[in-house]
Design an enzyme around this catalytic site. Sequence first.
Site, mmCIF file in Angstrom:
data_model
loop_
_atom_site.group_PDB
_atom_site.id
_atom_site.type_symbol
_atom_site.label_atom_id
_atom_site.label_comp_id
_atom_site.label_asym_id
_atom_site.label_seq_id
_atom_site.Cartn_x
_atom_site.Cartn_y
_atom_site.Cartn_z
ATOM 1 C CG HIS A 210 -6.914 -0.524 -1.662
ATOM 2 N ND1 HIS A 210 -7.088 -1.462 -0.172
ATOM 3 C CD2 HIS A 210 -7.755 -0.607 -2.510
ATOM 4 C CE1 HIS A 210 -7.904 -1.723 -1.271
ATOM 5 N NE2 HIS A 210 -8.310 -1.612 -1.663
ATOM 6 C CG HIS B 181 -4.640 -0.133 3.914
ATOM 7 N ND1 HIS B 181 -3.700 -1.245 2.996
ATOM 8 C CD2 HIS B 181 -5.735 0.098 3.401
ATOM 9 C CE1 HIS B 181 -4.084 -1.368 1.834
ATOM 10 N NE2 HIS B 181 -5.494 -0.757 1.964
ATOM 11 C CB CYS C 288 -0.918 0.105 0.820
ATOM 12 S SG CYS C 288 -0.392 -0.101 2.797
#
Length: 141
Positions: A110, A98, A44
Amino acid sequence: PMPPSLPLLDLDPAEREAAVAQAMLLVNTPYTYGGNTPQGGFDCSGLIQYVFQQLSDGARRLPRSTAQWAAASVPVDESALQRGDLVFFNTSGTPFSHMGLYVGGEQFVHAPSTGGTVRKAALTERYFATRYLGARRVFAA
């Protein structure tokens, strides 16, 4: 808890759309833990680092980890969220574990997790909505 603050990025706001376009081009790239290239795949924060390296000032030192990105950016109120802002989540029991790039219309791009590919997701999806920590900006106001 916020990671220690880093120098703010203050990128040129004119590059917002280029960042969104770059992220969209990377959809379907495989997820790779620690990855930060289209050839090798992305995690990510590697995805976000790559997107911003492609902008005009590619020589600048960019954060690598999700926590570093959070530390080098400023919080954005929900009502002020703009395309190109970063969105952060707690997906592992750790704050800022994240992140993704907001592309408008409640959507973000993402690199999800092992076995996945870079994709667009909605902030309103239950999984993300319950883990959402807020948005942060890397562009100059």
